[in-house]
Design a protein around this motif. Sequence first.
Motif, PDB file in Angstrom:
ATOM      1  N   VAL A  31       0.827  -0.798   0.131  1.00 18.93           N
ATOM      2  CA  VAL A  31      -0.029  -0.251  -0.032  1.00 18.93           C
ATOM      3  C   VAL A  31       1.010   1.532   0.150  1.00 18.93           C
ATOM      4  O   VAL A  31       0.597   2.438  -1.087  1.00 18.93           O
ATOM      5  CB  VAL A  31      -0.907   0.297   1.378  1.00 18.93           C
ATOM      6  CG1 VAL A  31      -1.515   1.642   0.884  1.00 18.93           C
ATOM      7  CG2 VAL A  31      -1.944  -0.966   0.968  1.00 18.93           C
ATOM      8  N   LEU A  32       2.391   1.238   0.815  1.00 14.19           N
ATOM      9  CA  LEU A  32       2.780   2.415   0.982  1.00 14.19           C
ATOM     10  C   LEU A  32       3.320   2.926  -1.088  1.00 14.19           C
ATOM     11  O   LEU A  32       3.547   4.071  -0.844  1.00 14.19           O
ATOM     12  CB  LEU A  32       3.460   2.004   1.995  1.00 14.19           C
ATOM     13  CG  LEU A  32       3.355   2.616   3.429  1.00 14.19           C
ATOM     14  CD1 LEU A  32       4.298   2.117   4.037  1.00 14.19           C
ATOM     15  CD2 LEU A  32       2.225   3.925   3.477  1.00 14.19           C
ATOM     16  N   SER A  33       3.895   2.255  -1.659  1.00 13.22           N
ATOM     17  CA  SER A  33       4.228   1.967  -2.268  1.00 13.22           C
ATOM     18  C   SER A  33       3.393   1.664  -3.546  1.00 13.22           C
ATOM     19  O   SER A  33       3.651   2.977  -4.466  1.00 13.22           O
ATOM     20  CB  SER A  33       4.549  -0.165  -3.023  1.00 13.22           C
ATOM     21  OG  SER A  33       6.118  -0.650  -2.114  1.00 13.22           O
ATOM     22  N   GLN A  35       0.832   4.095  -2.388  1.00 16.31           N
ATOM     23  CA  GLN A  35       0.617   5.931  -2.694  1.00 16.31           C
ATOM     24  C   GLN A  35       2.270   6.659  -2.695  1.00 16.31           C
ATOM     25  O   GLN A  35       1.906   7.279  -3.385  1.00 16.31           O
ATOM     26  CB  GLN A  35       1.181   6.212  -0.812  1.00 16.31           C
ATOM     27  CG  GLN A  35      -0.313   5.864  -0.733  1.00 16.31           C
ATOM     28  CD  GLN A  35      -0.596   5.931   1.194  1.00 16.31           C
ATOM     29  OE1 GLN A  35      -0.165   4.871   1.925  1.00 16.31           O
ATOM     30  NE2 GLN A  35      -1.641   7.286   1.116  1.00 16.31           N
ATOM     31  N   GLY A  36       3.124   5.560  -3.198  1.00 18.23           N
ATOM     32  CA  GLY A  36       4.516   7.079  -3.617  1.00 18.23           C
ATOM     33  C   GLY A  36       4.136   6.637  -5.168  1.00 18.23           C
ATOM     34  O   GLY A  36       4.919   8.072  -5.500  1.00 18.23           O
ATOM     35  N   ALA A  37       3.032   6.754  -5.693  1.00 20.61           N
ATOM     36  CA  ALA A  37       2.753   7.279  -7.449  1.00 20.61           C
ATOM     37  C   ALA A  37       2.568   8.191  -7.397  1.00 20.61           C
ATOM     38  O   ALA A  37       2.112   8.483  -6.547  1.00 20.61           O
ATOM     39  CB  ALA A  37       2.273   6.297  -8.119  1.00 20.61           C
ATOM     40  N   SER A  38       2.704   8.884  -8.773  1.00 19.69           N
ATOM     41  CA  SER A  38       2.676  10.344  -8.605  1.00 19.69           C
ATOM     42  C   SER A  38       0.913  10.091  -8.881  1.00 19.69           C
ATOM     43  O   SER A  38      -0.134   9.422  -8.792  1.00 19.69           O
ATOM     44  CB  SER A  38       2.834  10.546 -10.371  1.00 19.69           C
ATOM     45  OG  SER A  38       4.212  10.951 -10.474  1.00 19.69           O
ATOM     46  N   ASN A 120       2.027   0.373  -9.603  1.00 23.21           N
ATOM     47  CA  ASN A 120       3.462   0.038  -8.455  1.00 23.21           C
ATOM     48  C   ASN A 120       2.474  -0.959  -7.069  1.00 23.21           C
ATOM     49  O   ASN A 120       3.704  -1.328  -6.548  1.00 23.21           O
ATOM     50  CB  ASN A 120       3.189   1.806  -7.499  1.00 23.21           C
ATOM     51  CG  ASN A 120       4.146   2.734  -8.179  1.00 23.21           C
ATOM     52  OD1 ASN A 120       4.702   2.548  -8.803  1.00 23.21           O
ATOM     53  ND2 ASN A 120       4.246   3.640  -6.586  1.00 23.21           N
TER      54      ASN A 120
END
Lengths: 249, 249
Positions: A31-33, A35-38, A120
């Motif tokens: 989930v954090l990955s 959220q890292g997306a643009s 992501n």
Amino acid sequence: MNEVTNLLMDHRSVRNFEDRALSEEQIETIVLSAQGASTSSFVQAYSIIGLTDKAKKAKLAEFAGNQNYVAENGHFFVFCADLHRHEVMGQMENINVIPSIESTEKFMVAVIDAALAAQNAAVAAESLGLGICYIGGIRNNLEGVAELLKTPDRVIPLFGLAVGYPSKKNDKKPRLPLQHIYHENEYKQDETAYREELKMYNKIISEYYAERTGGKRNDTWTGQIAGMLEKQTRMYMKDFVQKKKMDLR
Amino acid sequence: MNEVTNLLMDHRSVRNFEDRALSEEQIETIVLSAQGASTSSFVQAYSIIGLTDKAKKAKLAEFAGNQNYVAENGHFFVFCADLHRHEVMGQMENINVIPSIESTEKFMVAVIDAALAAQNAAVAAESLGLGICYIGGIRNNLEGVAELLKTPDRVIPLFGLAVGYPSKKNDKKPRLPLQHIYHENEYKQDETAYREELKMYNKIISEYYAERTGGKRNDTWTGQIAGMLEKQTRMYMKDFVQKKKMDLR
């Protein structure tokens, strides 16, 4: 080329998972990955619903056309376009955001935001040695899905992502030739060359299926996809999306 | 966590690039990585236009609100939702695919396909040590963009992706708290808790901006985004998309 691009190019869908749940840490990393997306102008117009409830997963699998890997996997995520959050913040700020969030433009923004985050998540999962499969089948019955997952107005569940430990991996499907999807400086419109490229690709796909099925399956790509598109499926989508107050103007 | 998930979580947009073009090999790696992404039922409903022509890039930069990094970068990609390909294959197969490809459902499929591919391209570029920035600004004037790039009907340019060698990197923007975008088993609808989460996040964002600007900027997230959404921008989108024969039914 490097390990990451190898991973990206080596993707294949996994539809058979071991009976082994993802850990909390794995879910958090995924989930954090995501959220890292643009995200378009920092709007963060998506939500993710993770399913552990077995009865709900079974129901979702039923909605998705009885695909058992929707119920049987390590974890199941549903990615949603979400402008409900923005309606709430409009209320908080006493600002009228409604015409804006009901536009086709913002509907596209929310769909794109959700998809970038999802990809992501997919890449993160695969980097952890897990397999993934996108499940567009949940769109067979979005009324049912929305009721099951209690999504409010201005939220559209777009697709699922089944994740888990692969017990079987599919072969990698050959993609369209690069030059067919990649144009330089402008969209090539030479219809003769375009059709030739598709015919060449048809041969590649026919060989791929023939090899996998011992010669039993003899599809071409254009035949398979045109055949699929002949059936008018999920034609209720416009009504559903607009009933959820998106893509209205 | 591993190197890949670190990369995904460490993303930040880059808007300042060295004057150094990507190599053919880098471009190919990025496009092949994009093609590696999942595609709904194997439809491959997207295209990518890569720009090297300086005049065209300058024009695109103008359309995108004079963002100079649209013109000045290592390479510029435009990702398009593409169902033109499917119209052609319908003709080749003598199958009527038109009602299907004019549906909202297939419009969503094409937008999602393009976004999944784009995010793989973004991750591939970052893994190669390059920086990226998505450019939704091209949607300011899609009539102009479509004319410039000669995209046919049933093709919608969605966004650009500027890629290049970073000369300056932005700070990483804090995302919404995980529990605010991630729901378990159903969409949480406790409005009081929901607003409290947003207020907590507002504090994080205010501190982030204050720190970066020596106290000059004091935005909250909900204030910034609601303010942006108050302006009704790109309200021509529904007409444009439908003129291009998508999202019609």
